[in-house]
Design a protein around this motif. Structure first.
Motif, short mmCIF file in Angstrom:
data_model
loop_
_atom_site.label_atom_id
_atom_site.label_comp_id
_atom_site.label_asym_id
_atom_site.label_seq_id
_atom_site.Cartn_x
_atom_site.Cartn_y
_atom_site.Cartn_z
N TYR A 1 22.35 6.68 -4.04
CA TYR A 1 21.89 7.78 -3.60
C TYR A 1 20.34 8.08 -3.69
CZ TYR A 1 26.67 8.74 -4.58
OH TYR A 1 28.10 8.66 -4.42
N VAL A 2 19.95 8.29 -2.41
CA VAL A 2 18.43 8.41 -2.17
C VAL A 2 18.15 9.74 -1.45
CG1 VAL A 2 16.38 7.32 -1.13
CG2 VAL A 2 18.30 5.91 -1.50
N GLY A 3 17.35 10.49 -2.17
CA GLY A 3 16.73 11.73 -1.85
C GLY A 3 15.38 11.66 -1.15
N GLY A 4 15.17 12.27 -0.04
CA GLY A 4 13.90 11.92 0.78
C GLY A 4 13.85 13.54 1.77
N GLY A 5 12.72 14.12 1.66
CA GLY A 5 12.65 15.39 2.55
C GLY A 5 13.89 16.35 2.30
N GLU A 6 14.62 16.75 3.30
CA GLU A 6 15.75 17.35 3.34
C GLU A 6 17.22 16.84 3.14
OE1 GLU A 6 15.41 20.41 6.24
OE2 GLU A 6 13.74 21.55 5.15
N LEU A 7 17.01 15.42 3.21
CA LEU A 7 18.16 14.69 3.40
C LEU A 7 18.55 13.85 1.97
CD1 LEU A 7 17.57 12.96 6.80
CD2 LEU A 7 18.86 14.93 6.24
N VAL A 8 19.74 13.74 1.69
CA VAL A 8 20.33 12.69 0.57
C VAL A 8 21.10 11.75 1.45
CG1 VAL A 8 21.90 12.43 -1.28
CG2 VAL A 8 20.63 14.67 -1.22
N ASP B 1 10.68 8.91 -2.01
CA ASP B 1 9.80 8.40 -3.04
C ASP B 1 10.36 8.97 -4.42
OD1 ASP B 1 9.41 10.75 -1.98
OD2 ASP B 1 7.33 11.25 -2.62
N ALA B 2 11.57 9.68 -4.00
CA ALA B 2 12.26 10.25 -5.27
C ALA B 2 13.06 9.08 -5.88
CB ALA B 2 13.18 11.32 -5.03
N THR B 3 13.07 9.24 -7.30
CA THR B 3 14.08 8.13 -8.00
C THR B 3 15.46 8.15 -7.40
OG1 THR B 3 12.42 8.04 -9.71
CG2 THR B 3 14.46 7.16 -10.06
N PRO B 4 15.89 7.08 -7.07
CA PRO B 4 17.47 7.02 -6.48
C PRO B 4 18.16 7.15 -7.81
CG PRO B 4 16.53 4.57 -5.98
CD PRO B 4 15.32 5.75 -6.75
N GLY C 1 0.77 -1.20 0.01
CA GLY C 1 0.18 -0.03 0.04
C GLY C 1 0.89 1.21 0.10
N LEU C 2 2.03 1.17 -0.40
CA LEU C 2 2.76 2.34 -0.42
C LEU C 2 3.29 2.74 -1.88
CD1 LEU C 2 5.28 0.78 2.23
CD2 LEU C 2 3.41 2.68 2.70
N SER C 3 3.18 4.11 -2.09
CA SER C 3 3.75 4.53 -3.63
C SER C 3 5.07 4.44 -3.71
CB SER C 3 3.00 5.74 -3.88
OG SER C 3 3.34 6.67 -3.02
N ALA C 4 5.55 4.42 -4.93
CA ALA C 4 6.71 4.29 -4.97
C ALA C 4 7.59 4.72 -6.11
CB ALA C 4 7.50 2.72 -5.13
N SER C 5 9.01 5.10 -6.22
CA SER C 5 9.75 5.26 -7.56
C SER C 5 10.28 4.14 -7.80
CB SER C 5 10.76 6.44 -7.10
OG SER C 5 11.37 5.68 -6.11
N LEU C 6 11.13 4.00 -8.93
CA LEU C 6 11.65 2.83 -9.45
C LEU C 6 13.03 3.02 -10.15
CD1 LEU C 6 11.43 -0.22 -10.16
CD2 LEU C 6 10.17 0.65 -12.32
N SER D 1 11.99 15.54 -1.88
CA SER D 1 11.78 14.88 -2.60
C SER D 1 12.61 15.07 -4.18
CB SER D 1 10.02 14.33 -2.88
OG SER D 1 9.54 14.08 -1.66
N ALA D 2 13.57 15.55 -4.12
CA ALA D 2 14.43 15.73 -5.44
C ALA D 2 15.06 14.35 -5.82
CB ALA D 2 15.29 16.80 -5.26
N SER D 3 15.00 14.00 -7.02
CA SER D 3 15.81 12.70 -7.39
C SER D 3 17.38 13.04 -7.32
CB SER D 3 15.27 12.09 -8.50
OG SER D 3 13.96 11.67 -8.60
#
Length: 183
Positions: free
Chosen positions: A145-152, A134-137, A91-96, A173-175
């Protein structure tokens, strides 16, 4: 001095420009298309949330549909259109992001990143960012490298072990992107 035509005059607020009239073209009787032709379709249970990712003879698709509660990664054989495997994201949305090293990396809204074996769909590891993922790694030189919120987050792509976390501030949520060794 040549007389200026109406459409060449500057607009001063009082002139109304008229549409340019042309003689209609004769209807075409034959069309040649350079657009790719559809080879097959596959019906998923929900809407496809990201562009499909073709790698070799497999296309990887992520669905993200709250109406049908379908949040799944699909691996489809491009030759036979057979489903190779699915992975339920609960039930979670995702990037790929699919990589040629045989791993499918999926980031989800719950803050988890999953590494799935591209051939079998078996989960290799899971990494928790503690926030959104949820940003594409991006992957470069064995680092995810995974972006999410204000963190990488920098994570070992093979093991899921955290290498470092960096606060970028203000970016949501920037890739991440890597080019010439620069993140």
């Amino acid at each position: 001095m040549a007389r200026r035509r109406h459409r060449d005059r500057p607009h001063r607020g009082r002139h109304r420009l008229r549409p340019h009239r042309t003689t209609p073209s004769p209807p075409k009787t034959e069309w040649t298309s350079t657009v790719a032709q559809r080879r097959w379709t596959y019906a998923t249970h929900g809407r496809i949330s990201r562009p499909p990712n073709p790698v070799g003879g497999t296309v990887y698709v992520v669905t993200d549909d709250d109406t049908s509660n379908d949040h799944t990664v699909y691996a489809l054989d491009t030759g036979t259109v057979a489903m190779k495997w699915t992975y339920d994201l609960n039930g979670l949305s995702a990037s790929l992001l699919t990589m040629p090293n045989g791993v499918v990396y999926v980031g989800c809204h719950d803050g988890n990143v999953y590494a799935l074996d591209a051939a079998t769909g078996t989960r290799k590891w899971m990494y928790s960012t503690g926030g959104g993922a949820d940003a594409t790694p991006a992957v470069a030189n064995g680092v995810l490298y995974v972006g999410g919120g204000e963190l990488v987050h920098a994570v070992d792509a093979a093991t899921g072990t955290e290498k470092w976390v960096y606060t970028v501030g203000g970016v949501r949520s920037a890739s991440p992107a890597v080019a010439n060794g620069v993140l």
